[in-house]
Design a protein around this motif. Structure first.
Motif, PDB file in Angstrom:
ATOM      1  N   TYR A 192       7.276  25.452  12.580  1.00 57.92           N
ATOM      2  CA  TYR A 192       6.965  24.201  11.884  1.00 57.92           C
ATOM      3  C   TYR A 192       7.998  23.925  10.786  1.00 57.92           C
ATOM      4  N   VAL A 193       8.305  24.935   9.991  1.00 55.78           N
ATOM      5  CA  VAL A 193       9.272  24.753   8.897  1.00 55.78           C
ATOM      6  C   VAL A 193      10.671  24.498   9.455  1.00 55.78           C
ATOM      7  N   ALA A 194      11.033  25.217  10.508  1.00 51.24           N
ATOM      8  CA  ALA A 194      12.386  25.084  11.059  1.00 51.24           C
ATOM      9  C   ALA A 194      12.572  23.784  11.842  1.00 51.24           C
ATOM     10  N   ASN A 195      11.552  23.384  12.637  1.00 51.02           N
ATOM     11  CA  ASN A 195      11.737  22.264  13.571  1.00 51.02           C
ATOM     12  C   ASN A 195      10.649  21.200  13.522  1.00 51.02           C
ATOM     13  N   GLY A 196       9.670  21.361  12.655  1.00 49.14           N
ATOM     14  CA  GLY A 196       8.571  20.386  12.608  1.00 49.14           C
ATOM     15  C   GLY A 196       7.575  20.639  13.721  1.00 49.14           C
ATOM     16  N   PRO A 197       6.547  19.782  13.817  1.00 50.16           N
ATOM     17  CA  PRO A 197       5.538  19.966  14.851  1.00 50.16           C
ATOM     18  C   PRO A 197       6.103  19.645  16.238  1.00 50.16           C
ATOM     19  N   ALA A 198       5.503  20.240  17.255  1.00 46.68           N
ATOM     20  CA  ALA A 198       5.893  19.942  18.638  1.00 46.68           C
ATOM     21  C   ALA A 198       5.768  18.434  18.838  1.00 46.68           C
ATOM     22  N   GLU A 199       6.700  17.861  19.607  1.00 50.29           N
ATOM     23  CA  GLU A 199       6.744  16.401  19.703  1.00 50.29           C
ATOM     24  C   GLU A 199       5.844  15.820  20.769  1.00 50.29           C
ATOM     25  N   GLU A 200       5.532  16.605  21.789  1.00 55.44           N
ATOM     26  CA  GLU A 200       4.642  16.065  22.819  1.00 55.44           C
ATOM     27  C   GLU A 200       3.640  17.130  23.221  1.00 55.44           C
ATOM     28  N   GLY A 201       2.591  16.699  23.867  1.00 53.58           N
ATOM     29  CA  GLY A 201       1.561  17.635  24.289  1.00 53.58           C
ATOM     30  C   GLY A 201       0.523  17.838  23.197  1.00 53.58           C
ATOM     31  N   SER A 202      -0.567  18.478  23.598  1.00 52.46           N
ATOM     32  CA  SER A 202      -1.660  18.730  22.659  1.00 52.46           C
ATOM     33  C   SER A 202      -1.777  20.230  22.421  1.00 52.46           C
ATOM     34  N   VAL A 203      -2.609  20.591  21.468  1.00 51.05           N
ATOM     35  CA  VAL A 203      -2.874  22.002  21.207  1.00 51.05           C
ATOM     36  C   VAL A 203      -3.363  22.665  22.500  1.00 51.05           C
ATOM     37  N   GLY A 204      -4.308  22.014  23.165  1.00 54.53           N
ATOM     38  CA  GLY A 204      -4.858  22.552  24.415  1.00 54.53           C
ATOM     39  C   GLY A 204      -3.807  22.718  25.503  1.00 54.53           C
ATOM     40  N   ASP A 205      -2.892  21.730  25.629  1.00 58.72           N
ATOM     41  CA  ASP A 205      -1.824  21.815  26.640  1.00 58.72           C
ATOM     42  C   ASP A 205      -0.970  23.057  26.406  1.00 58.72           C
ATOM     43  N   TYR A 206      -0.578  23.263  25.144  1.00 62.07           N
ATOM     44  CA  TYR A 206       0.289  24.399  24.836  1.00 62.07           C
ATOM     45  C   TYR A 206      -0.440  25.733  25.034  1.00 62.07           C
ATOM     46  N   LEU A 207      -1.720  25.765  24.697  1.00 64.67           N
ATOM     47  CA  LEU A 207      -2.463  27.016  24.869  1.00 64.67           C
ATOM     48  C   LEU A 207      -2.691  27.321  26.347  1.00 64.67           C
ATOM     49  N   SER A 208      -2.876  26.297  27.160  1.00 64.23           N
ATOM     50  CA  SER A 208      -2.986  26.504  28.611  1.00 64.23           C
ATOM     51  C   SER A 208      -1.671  27.059  29.152  1.00 64.23           C
ATOM     52  N   ALA A 209      -0.571  26.476  28.701  1.00 65.45           N
ATOM     53  CA  ALA A 209       0.755  26.966  29.126  1.00 65.45           C
ATOM     54  C   ALA A 209       0.961  28.413  28.666  1.00 65.45           C
ATOM     55  N   ALA A 210       0.477  28.727  27.459  1.00 63.42           N
ATOM     56  CA  ALA A 210       0.592  30.092  26.942  1.00 63.42           C
ATOM     57  C   ALA A 210      -0.200  31.065  27.823  1.00 63.42           C
ATOM     58  N   ALA A 211      -1.410  30.656  28.205  1.00 58.73           N
ATOM     59  CA  ALA A 211      -2.246  31.505  29.063  1.00 58.73           C
ATOM     60  C   ALA A 211      -1.589  31.708  30.427  1.00 58.73           C
ATOM     61  N   ASP A 212      -0.999  30.646  30.971  1.00 60.60           N
ATOM     62  CA  ASP A 212      -0.307  30.769  32.263  1.00 60.60           C
ATOM     63  C   ASP A 212       0.872  31.724  32.151  1.00 60.60           C
ATOM     64  N   ALA A 213       1.632  31.605  31.060  1.00 60.25           N
ATOM     65  CA  ALA A 213       2.786  32.486  30.859  1.00 60.25           C
ATOM     66  C   ALA A 213       2.322  33.938  30.696  1.00 60.25           C
ATOM     67  N   GLU A 214       1.212  34.131  29.975  1.00 63.23           N
ATOM     68  CA  GLU A 214       0.690  35.494  29.815  1.00 63.23           C
ATOM     69  C   GLU A 214       0.273  36.066  31.173  1.00 63.23           C
ATOM     70  N   ALA A 215      -0.356  35.247  32.009  1.00 62.23           N
ATOM     71  CA  ALA A 215      -0.780  35.690  33.344  1.00 62.23           C
ATOM     72  C   ALA A 215       0.427  36.122  34.175  1.00 62.23           C
ATOM     73  N   GLU A 216       1.569  35.487  33.920  1.00 58.80           N
ATOM     74  CA  GLU A 216       2.801  35.845  34.636  1.00 58.80           C
ATOM     75  C   GLU A 216       3.588  36.931  33.901  1.00 58.80           C
ATOM     76  N   GLU A 217       2.965  37.469  32.844  1.00 60.76           N
ATOM     77  CA  GLU A 217       3.545  38.550  32.031  1.00 60.76           C
ATOM     78  C   GLU A 217       4.829  38.139  31.322  1.00 60.76           C
ATOM     79  N   ASP A 218       4.971  36.840  31.054  1.00 59.58           N
ATOM     80  CA  ASP A 218       6.099  36.354  30.259  1.00 59.58           C
ATOM     81  C   ASP A 218       5.588  36.144  28.835  1.00 59.58           C
ATOM     82  N   LEU A 219       5.510  37.254  28.089  1.00 59.19           N
ATOM     83  CA  LEU A 219       4.873  37.220  26.773  1.00 59.19           C
ATOM     84  C   LEU A 219       5.685  36.452  25.744  1.00 59.19           C
ATOM     85  N   ASP A 220       7.015  36.442  25.880  1.00 61.18           N
ATOM     86  CA  ASP A 220       7.836  35.649  24.959  1.00 61.18           C
ATOM     87  C   ASP A 220       7.531  34.162  25.114  1.00 61.18           C
TER      88      ASP A 220
END
Length: 192
Positions: A108-136
């Motif tokens: 947030y300090v470096a780049n500001g808030p994400a420009e598109e998508g919602s909190v839920g969208d990003y958390l769904s993407a995070a869960a999908d990435a975790e399922a694929e073991e892409d923790l970064d």
């Protein structure tokens, strides 16, 4: 105990919480134990919220804000000296939850808030990435969700109900503390 205005969080403050956890009988099923752990987490999130607010208000420039966030991270994510294995695991859970809070605040300090998508969208993407073991990638998406929480978007905790327990659900817990801290950045008193 209040911190001088130039200090958002101190090693002494963190250590006071850790000492309190060491001294108490901790049972995660017990409400007062659960509250103690949540207060530990909320207290750190409040410090981060205050740093971000100071940055937004122009009291801290970008470099100083990032430095302050890093200082808190170094205190909170340092190795804990607790011999009780169960307590160590519980504090580790709090530390894990807070990892995303630090990354979100830095983003947030470096780049500001994400420009598109919602909190839920990003958390769904995070869960999908975790399922694929892409923790970064999972942490990156969760941090983007966090930037939106800092910016005032609502984190609906029901999003966590559909997820398999793992890092993303831990990070959502941290973001929930951050959301509370952003809306009411009052210090959690250590001696309730």
């Amino acid at each position: 105990m209040s911190n001088p205005p130039t200090e958002f969080y101190s090693e002494e403050r963190w250590q006071n919480w850790i000492d309190r956890i060491k001294d108490e009988d901790i049972d995660p099923e017990d409400e007062s134990s659960a509250r103690l752990l949540l207060n530990l987490q909320d207290d750190t999130a409040i410090a981060i919220a205050k740093i971000v607010a100071a940055y937004d208000d122009g009291e801290l420039d970008q470099e100083d804000a990032l430095e302050e966030i890093n200082d808190v991270r170094e205190i909170v994510l340092s190795e804990i000296d607790i011999e009780d294995e169960e307590k160590l695991i519980l504090v580790d859970g709090v530390q894990t939850s807070l990892v995303c809070v630090f990354f979100a605040a830095e983003e947030y300090v470096a780049n500001g808030p994400a420009e598109e998508g919602s909190v839920g969208d990003y958390l769904s993407a995070a869960a999908d990435a975790e399922a694929e073991e892409d923790l970064d990638a999972a942490l990156g998406y969760a941090a983007q969700a966090g930037t939106l929480v800092i910016d005032g978007q609502e984190l609906d905790m029901s999003v966590a109900e559909d997820l398999e327990y793992g890092l993303v659900t831990e990070w959502i817990n941290g973001l929930d503390s951050l959301q509370s801290a952003m809306s009411d950045p009052e210090v959690v008193e250590e001696d309730e």
